[in-house]
Structure formats: C-alpha cells, structure tokens
Design a protein around this motif. Structure first.
Motif, PDB file in Angstrom:
ATOM      1  N   THR A  29       0.812  -1.226   0.000  1.00 61.48           N
ATOM      2  CA  THR A  29       0.000   0.000   0.000  1.00 61.48           C
ATOM      3  C   THR A  29       0.842   1.271   0.000  1.00 61.48           C
ATOM      4  OG1 THR A  29      -0.197  -0.027   2.419  1.00 61.48           O
ATOM      5  CG2 THR A  29      -1.945  -1.134   1.164  1.00 61.48           C
ATOM      6  N   LEU A  30       2.136   1.145  -0.224  1.00 65.57           N
ATOM      7  CA  LEU A  30       2.983   2.338  -0.302  1.00 65.57           C
ATOM      8  C   LEU A  30       2.497   3.267  -1.410  1.00 65.57           C
ATOM      9  CD1 LEU A  30       6.620   0.957   0.010  1.00 65.57           C
ATOM     10  CD2 LEU A  30       5.452   2.469   1.602  1.00 65.57           C
ATOM     11  N   ASP A  31       2.744   4.539  -1.212  1.00 65.93           N
ATOM     12  CA  ASP A  31       2.420   5.519  -2.238  1.00 65.93           C
ATOM     13  C   ASP A  31       3.600   5.597  -3.205  1.00 65.93           C
ATOM     14  OD1 ASP A  31       1.167   7.501  -3.673  1.00 65.93           O
ATOM     15  OD2 ASP A  31       1.758   9.115  -2.299  1.00 65.93           O
ATOM     16  N   ALA A  32       3.685   4.586  -4.064  1.00 65.79           N
ATOM     17  CA  ALA A  32       4.809   4.483  -4.999  1.00 65.79           C
ATOM     18  C   ALA A  32       4.324   3.763  -6.251  1.00 65.79           C
ATOM     19  CB  ALA A  32       5.949   3.712  -4.344  1.00 65.79           C
ATOM     20  N   ASN A  33       5.215   3.623  -7.207  1.00 67.25           N
ATOM     21  CA  ASN A  33       4.803   2.926  -8.427  1.00 67.25           C
ATOM     22  C   ASN A  33       4.615   1.441  -8.134  1.00 67.25           C
ATOM     23  OD1 ASN A  33       7.163   1.282  -9.181  1.00 67.25           O
ATOM     24  ND2 ASN A  33       8.194   3.237  -9.485  1.00 67.25           N
ATOM     25  N   PRO A  34       3.888   0.736  -8.984  1.00 70.61           N
ATOM     26  CA  PRO A  34       3.541  -0.663  -8.710  1.00 70.61           C
ATOM     27  C   PRO A  34       4.740  -1.590  -8.499  1.00 70.61           C
ATOM     28  CG  PRO A  34       2.182   0.176 -10.485  1.00 70.61           C
ATOM     29  CD  PRO A  34       3.194   1.233 -10.188  1.00 70.61           C
ATOM     30  N   ILE A  35       5.824  -1.355  -9.188  1.00 68.69           N
ATOM     31  CA  ILE A  35       6.997  -2.222  -9.017  1.00 68.69           C
ATOM     32  C   ILE A  35       7.564  -2.071  -7.604  1.00 68.69           C
ATOM     33  CG2 ILE A  35       9.375  -2.628  -9.779  1.00 68.69           C
ATOM     34  CD1 ILE A  35       8.402  -1.930 -12.621  1.00 68.69           C
ATOM     35  N   VAL A  36       7.661  -0.849  -7.135  1.00 74.59           N
ATOM     36  CA  VAL A  36       8.167  -0.607  -5.776  1.00 74.59           C
ATOM     37  C   VAL A  36       7.230  -1.248  -4.757  1.00 74.59           C
ATOM     38  CG1 VAL A  36       8.636   1.180  -4.058  1.00 74.59           C
ATOM     39  CG2 VAL A  36       9.410   1.485  -6.416  1.00 74.59           C
ATOM     40  N   ARG A  37       5.914  -1.131  -4.976  1.00 69.28           N
ATOM     41  CA  ARG A  37       4.949  -1.728  -4.042  1.00 69.28           C
ATOM     42  C   ARG A  37       5.100  -3.248  -3.983  1.00 69.28           C
ATOM     43  NH1 ARG A  37       1.007   2.091  -6.234  1.00 69.28           N
ATOM     44  NH2 ARG A  37       0.095   0.349  -7.364  1.00 69.28           N
ATOM     45  N   VAL A  38       5.263  -3.882  -5.131  1.00 68.53           N
ATOM     46  CA  VAL A  38       5.414  -5.341  -5.155  1.00 68.53           C
ATOM     47  C   VAL A  38       6.716  -5.754  -4.472  1.00 68.53           C
ATOM     48  CG1 VAL A  38       5.763  -7.341  -6.661  1.00 68.53           C
ATOM     49  CG2 VAL A  38       3.940  -5.705  -7.161  1.00 68.53           C
ATOM     50  N   VAL A  39       7.794  -5.069  -4.774  1.00 67.70           N
ATOM     51  CA  VAL A  39       9.082  -5.389  -4.145  1.00 67.70           C
ATOM     52  C   VAL A  39       8.999  -5.189  -2.628  1.00 67.70           C
ATOM     53  CG1 VAL A  39      11.508  -4.670  -3.957  1.00 67.70           C
ATOM     54  CG2 VAL A  39      10.457  -4.960  -6.213  1.00 67.70           C
ATOM     55  N   ALA A  40       8.406  -4.092  -2.200  1.00 66.80           N
ATOM     56  CA  ALA A  40       8.272  -3.837  -0.761  1.00 66.80           C
ATOM     57  C   ALA A  40       7.301  -4.820  -0.116  1.00 66.80           C
ATOM     58  CB  ALA A  40       7.813  -2.404  -0.521  1.00 66.80           C
ATOM     59  N   GLY A  41       6.220  -5.132  -0.812  1.00 65.46           N
ATOM     60  CA  GLY A  41       5.220  -6.050  -0.261  1.00 65.46           C
ATOM     61  C   GLY A  41       5.739  -7.456  -0.079  1.00 65.46           C
ATOM     62  N   ILE A  42       6.667  -7.852  -0.915  1.00 65.34           N
ATOM     63  CA  ILE A  42       7.278  -9.177  -0.784  1.00 65.34           C
ATOM     64  C   ILE A  42       8.566  -9.091   0.040  1.00 65.34           C
ATOM     65  CG2 ILE A  42       8.381 -11.056  -2.070  1.00 65.34           C
ATOM     66  CD1 ILE A  42       6.375 -10.401  -4.358  1.00 65.34           C
ATOM     67  N   GLY A  43       9.334  -8.026  -0.163  1.00 67.33           N
ATOM     68  CA  GLY A  43      10.629  -7.891   0.493  1.00 67.33           C
ATOM     69  C   GLY A  43      10.558  -7.640   1.987  1.00 67.33           C
ATOM     70  N   ALA A  44       9.618  -6.796   2.419  1.00 67.68           N
ATOM     71  CA  ALA A  44       9.539  -6.485   3.854  1.00 67.68           C
ATOM     72  C   ALA A  44       9.244  -7.732   4.688  1.00 67.68           C
ATOM     73  CB  ALA A  44       8.503  -5.392   4.107  1.00 67.68           C
ATOM     74  N   PRO A  45       8.232  -8.528   4.342  1.00 67.30           N
ATOM     75  CA  PRO A  45       8.035  -9.754   5.126  1.00 67.30           C
ATOM     76  C   PRO A  45       9.214 -10.715   5.010  1.00 67.30           C
ATOM     77  CG  PRO A  45       6.137  -9.348   3.710  1.00 67.30           C
ATOM     78  CD  PRO A  45       7.169  -8.335   3.364  1.00 67.30           C
ATOM     79  N   ALA A  46       9.861 -10.735   3.842  1.00 67.39           N
ATOM     80  CA  ALA A  46      11.016 -11.625   3.669  1.00 67.39           C
ATOM     81  C   ALA A  46      12.144 -11.255   4.633  1.00 67.39           C
ATOM     82  CB  ALA A  46      11.508 -11.575   2.226  1.00 67.39           C
ATOM     83  N   VAL A  47      12.358  -9.962   4.837  1.00 66.09           N
ATOM     84  CA  VAL A  47      13.392  -9.520   5.788  1.00 66.09           C
ATOM     85  C   VAL A  47      13.010  -9.931   7.205  1.00 66.09           C
ATOM     86  CG1 VAL A  47      14.474  -7.489   6.833  1.00 66.09           C
ATOM     87  CG2 VAL A  47      14.233  -7.637   4.345  1.00 66.09           C
ATOM     88  N   PHE A  48      11.748  -9.729   7.565  1.00 66.71           N
ATOM     89  CA  PHE A  48      11.292 -10.141   8.900  1.00 66.71           C
ATOM     90  C   PHE A  48      11.454 -11.652   9.082  1.00 66.71           C
ATOM     91  CE2 PHE A  48       9.259  -5.985   9.104  1.00 66.71           C
ATOM     92  CZ  PHE A  48       9.321  -5.686  10.468  1.00 66.71           C
TER      93      PHE A  48
END
Length: 116
Positions: A29-48
């Motif tokens: 749900t970041l206010d960013a382009n779709p690629i950034v949202r997908v990377v963050a949406g998958i990457g953030a939980p992956a880091v956790f």
C-alpha cells in the motif's frame, strides 16, 4: 491454567503472523509505483522472516544463531516494534500501539510462565 498457557502460545503465533501481514500490507500500500509496491510487499516480510529464522525460530531451538536472555528480549522488541511501526504507518497509530501492547502483555506472560 494449561489452557490459558496454550492460548498465550497460540497468541504468540498469531502475533508472528501479524508481523508478516503488517509488513506485507505496508509494502503493497505504499504511495509508490507498482513495481516498488510489489518489491516492498514481498521484500519487507522476507526480511522479517529472515531475521526470525536466523535468531529466534522455534523459541531459539531451530535458529541458526539462537539468542537468549536480554538479546532475545531486544530482538523481540525490535521485531514486533518494527511491525508495530509499519502497522501504525499503514493504518493508524492506535493500531500500531495496540499491536505492540498485545505483544508486550504476551511477552510478559511468557516470561512469567517460562514459555519459549
């Protein structure tokens, strides 16, 4: 009392899932382009997931580098606190604070009852 202790461990598991869900929702749900949202949406939980797997999985029994004592407390504060911040940014500050308070009560009970 055994049922209450079991419920506390079940709550811990749900809180762990809440961390991953909060991180994913924040990213998607970041206010960013779709690629950034997908990377963050998958990457953030992956880091956790990576941090938890390395240092705390299975109450530390299955972790690659298990931490105990105050290091475990510091890890949990950072892990659940990080998720609380992301939940607060995504929804409301009250939601993030509520998540952290529920974790704190759960953690205090786990310490009191000597649960993993």
């Amino acid at each position: 009392m055994t049922v209450v202790k079991g419920a506390n461990l079940a709550l811990m598991f749900l809180l762990e899932l809440g961390v991953l869900a909060g991180a994913a929702i924040w990213g998607f749900t970041l206010d960013a382009n779709p690629i950034v949202r997908v990377v963050a949406g998958i990457g953030a939980p992956a880091v956790f997931i990576m941090v938890w797997a390395l240092f705390a999985a299975g109450g530390g029994k299955n972790a690659r580098f298990p931490v105990t004592g105050r290091w475990r407390v510091a890890l949990e504060i950072a892990w659940f606190g990080g998720a609380a911040v992301l939940i607060g940014l995504t929804f409301t500050a009250v939601a993030g604070i509520a998540f952290f308070v529920v974790w704190a009560v759960n953690g205090a009970l786990r310490l009191l009852w000597r649960q993993a």
